[in-house]
Design a protein around this motif. Structure first.
Motif, PDB file in Angstrom:
ATOM      1  N   ARG A  86     -30.871  98.118  91.358  1.00  9.13           N
ATOM      2  CA  ARG A  86     -31.623  97.196  90.320  1.00  9.13           C
ATOM      3  C   ARG A  86     -30.787  96.207  89.605  1.00  9.13           C
ATOM      4  O   ARG A  86     -31.413  95.209  89.569  1.00  9.13           O
ATOM      5  CB  ARG A  86     -32.038  98.244  89.057  1.00  9.13           C
ATOM      6  CG  ARG A  86     -33.133  99.222  89.357  1.00  9.13           C
ATOM      7  CD  ARG A  86     -33.898  99.900  88.094  1.00  9.13           C
ATOM      8  NE  ARG A  86     -33.029 100.493  87.334  1.00  9.13           N
ATOM      9  CZ  ARG A  86     -33.077 101.831  87.324  1.00  9.13           C
ATOM     10  NH1 ARG A  86     -33.728 102.498  88.371  1.00  9.13           N
ATOM     11  NH2 ARG A  86     -32.235 102.306  86.707  1.00  9.13           N
ATOM     12  N   VAL A  87     -29.502  96.379  89.431  1.00  7.28           N
ATOM     13  CA  VAL A  87     -28.774  95.306  88.977  1.00  7.28           C
ATOM     14  C   VAL A  87     -28.399  94.167  90.239  1.00  7.28           C
ATOM     15  O   VAL A  87     -28.550  92.999  89.774  1.00  7.28           O
ATOM     16  CB  VAL A  87     -26.959  95.608  88.673  1.00  7.28           C
ATOM     17  CG1 VAL A  87     -26.215  94.384  88.368  1.00  7.28           C
ATOM     18  CG2 VAL A  87     -27.234  96.426  87.509  1.00  7.28           C
ATOM     19  N   LEU A  88     -28.511  94.622  91.316  1.00 10.67           N
ATOM     20  CA  LEU A  88     -28.476  93.571  92.478  1.00 10.67           C
ATOM     21  C   LEU A  88     -29.692  92.791  92.705  1.00 10.67           C
ATOM     22  O   LEU A  88     -29.492  91.634  92.837  1.00 10.67           O
ATOM     23  CB  LEU A  88     -28.218  94.408  93.797  1.00 10.67           C
ATOM     24  CG  LEU A  88     -26.502  94.874  94.001  1.00 10.67           C
ATOM     25  CD1 LEU A  88     -26.512  95.707  95.164  1.00 10.67           C
ATOM     26  CD2 LEU A  88     -25.754  93.682  94.325  1.00 10.67           C
ATOM     27  N   LEU A 154     -23.979  78.080  84.189  1.00  8.61           N
ATOM     28  CA  LEU A 154     -22.941  79.036  84.538  1.00  8.61           C
ATOM     29  C   LEU A 154     -23.044  80.395  83.882  1.00  8.61           C
ATOM     30  O   LEU A 154     -23.186  80.128  82.789  1.00  8.61           O
ATOM     31  CB  LEU A 154     -21.567  78.464  84.190  1.00  8.61           C
ATOM     32  CG  LEU A 154     -20.461  79.106  84.738  1.00  8.61           C
ATOM     33  CD1 LEU A 154     -20.432  79.292  86.404  1.00  8.61           C
ATOM     34  CD2 LEU A 154     -19.182  78.481  84.268  1.00  8.61           C
ATOM     35  N   LYS A 155     -23.108  81.443  84.894  1.00 10.21           N
ATOM     36  CA  LYS A 155     -23.570  82.699  84.308  1.00 10.21           C
ATOM     37  C   LYS A 155     -22.114  83.659  84.306  1.00 10.21           C
ATOM     38  O   LYS A 155     -22.069  84.467  83.365  1.00 10.21           O
ATOM     39  CB  LYS A 155     -24.707  83.190  84.916  1.00 10.21           C
ATOM     40  CG  LYS A 155     -26.057  82.709  84.635  1.00 10.21           C
ATOM     41  CD  LYS A 155     -26.261  82.986  83.201  1.00 10.21           C
ATOM     42  CE  LYS A 155     -27.810  82.577  83.029  1.00 10.21           C
ATOM     43  NZ  LYS A 155     -28.219  82.898  81.536  1.00 10.21           N
ATOM     44  N   ALA A 156     -21.534  83.560  85.248  1.00 11.92           N
ATOM     45  CA  ALA A 156     -20.259  84.257  85.370  1.00 11.92           C
ATOM     46  C   ALA A 156     -19.204  83.664  86.276  1.00 11.92           C
ATOM     47  O   ALA A 156     -19.584  82.805  87.157  1.00 11.92           O
ATOM     48  CB  ALA A 156     -20.740  85.536  85.856  1.00 11.92           C
ATOM     49  N   VAL A 157     -17.962  83.970  86.122  1.00 12.33           N
ATOM     50  CA  VAL A 157     -16.799  83.520  86.857  1.00 12.33           C
ATOM     51  C   VAL A 157     -15.935  84.809  87.110  1.00 12.33           C
ATOM     52  O   VAL A 157     -15.523  85.660  86.290  1.00 12.33           O
ATOM     53  CB  VAL A 157     -16.032  82.486  86.414  1.00 12.33           C
ATOM     54  CG1 VAL A 157     -14.848  82.167  87.231  1.00 12.33           C
ATOM     55  CG2 VAL A 157     -16.724  81.337  85.977  1.00 12.33           C
ATOM     56  N   SER A 182     -26.653  92.544  83.455  1.00 10.06           N
ATOM     57  CA  SER A 182     -25.405  93.393  83.643  1.00 10.06           C
ATOM     58  C   SER A 182     -24.643  92.830  84.591  1.00 10.06           C
ATOM     59  O   SER A 182     -24.255  93.371  85.782  1.00 10.06           O
ATOM     60  CB  SER A 182     -25.847  94.747  84.301  1.00 10.06           C
ATOM     61  OG  SER A 182     -26.894  95.504  83.317  1.00 10.06           O
ATOM     62  N   LEU A 183     -24.252  91.610  84.159  1.00  8.61           N
ATOM     63  CA  LEU A 183     -23.330  90.718  84.963  1.00  8.61           C
ATOM     64  C   LEU A 183     -21.823  91.187  85.409  1.00  8.61           C
ATOM     65  O   LEU A 183     -21.309  90.957  86.560  1.00  8.61           O
ATOM     66  CB  LEU A 183     -23.077  89.271  84.339  1.00  8.61           C
ATOM     67  CG  LEU A 183     -24.385  88.327  84.265  1.00  8.61           C
ATOM     68  CD1 LEU A 183     -24.328  87.313  83.205  1.00  8.61           C
ATOM     69  CD2 LEU A 183     -24.681  87.764  85.715  1.00  8.61           C
TER      70      LEU A 183
END
Length: 238
Positions: A86-88, A154-157, A182-183
């Motif tokens: 689900r996260v994917l 930008l959401k995540a690095v 749920s990054l």
């Protein structure tokens, strides 16, 4: 390379307060900062339980505690759980860009927001540009920065070191306000999938610390291998 360190200079810190377990003292073993660490040596050190932070390769070396256990995911056998699938799916819209270097002015606001929201009780709070550059901004030859965006946001690095046998997941910071994605989980799952595509066997997650709530997420990726007395053992931690 064998599991011996006889050809390397290493240094041990004085005992200091443990960052993970309340009331515990910690000591840390560092590889000589003057030692040239290429991808081959880095891979061997990772297999021995070492980890990179900034310009340093280190591992815990505590006399009375062995709670910090190196963990890695054998990606060929990894099967995502229903929740992980689900996260994917929730993050299928994200666009990823791979960079060899980071511009602090472009990503630091997200880092500052993340540390201030999620790690106010940690060593990295309060965040600063200088601390960010020292910790994450000093890329090695095999470091990649993966930036995940939704539209212009930008959401995540993810800071990832490429090894001969996989990835070392150095650090991830993300938008703490976007809980629904749920990054943190997603970025690890993404690294697992990329490692599979590149036929790399492992994603190294750093240290799992039993009885440390912040480290519990690492054993949600199964199967998991833990380094036990110099041998990587597939296990089901309790």
């Amino acid at each position: 390379m064998s599991s011996s360190l006889h050809h390397l200079k290493v240094f041990t810190t004085y005992p200091h307060e443990c960052s993970y377990l309340l009331g515990k003292e910690a000591t840390t073993l560092f590889v000589d900062p003057k030692q040239e660490v290429d991808q081959n040596l880095y891979t061997s050190l990772s297999r021995m339980g070492f980890r990179r932070s900034g310009q340093h390769m280190y591992k815990p070396n505590c006399a009375s505690c062995q709670a910090c256990v190196p963990a890695r995911i054998p990606v060929a056998d990894f099967m995502p759980s229903r929740n992980q699938r689900r996260v994917l799916k929730r993050n299928a819209d994200l666009r990823v860009q791979s960079l060899a270097t980071l511009e602090a002015r472009e990503v630091y606001p997200l880092y500052e927001k993340y540390i201030s929201a999620r790690h106010r009780d940690g060593d990295m709070y309060p965040p600063s540009v200088e601390q960010f550059k020292s910790f994450l901004g000093q890329a090695w030859d095999f470091t990649r920065y993966y930036c995940f965006s939704a539209g212009d946001a930008l959401k995540a690095v993810a800071v990832v070191d490429h090894l001969n046998d996989g990835f070392s997941a150095i650090y991830t910071f993300f938008d703490p306000a976007d809980d629904a994605r749920s990054l943190g989980k997603f970025v690890i799952l993404w690294q697992i999938e990329l490692a599979k595509q590149l036929n790399l066997p492992y994603v190294y997650l750093g240290y799992w610390v039993q009885n440390c709530r912040k480290m519990d997420y690492k054993i949600q990726y199964k199967p998991i291998e833990l380094l036990n007395q110099g041998e990587w053992v597939r296990t089901e931690p309790r």
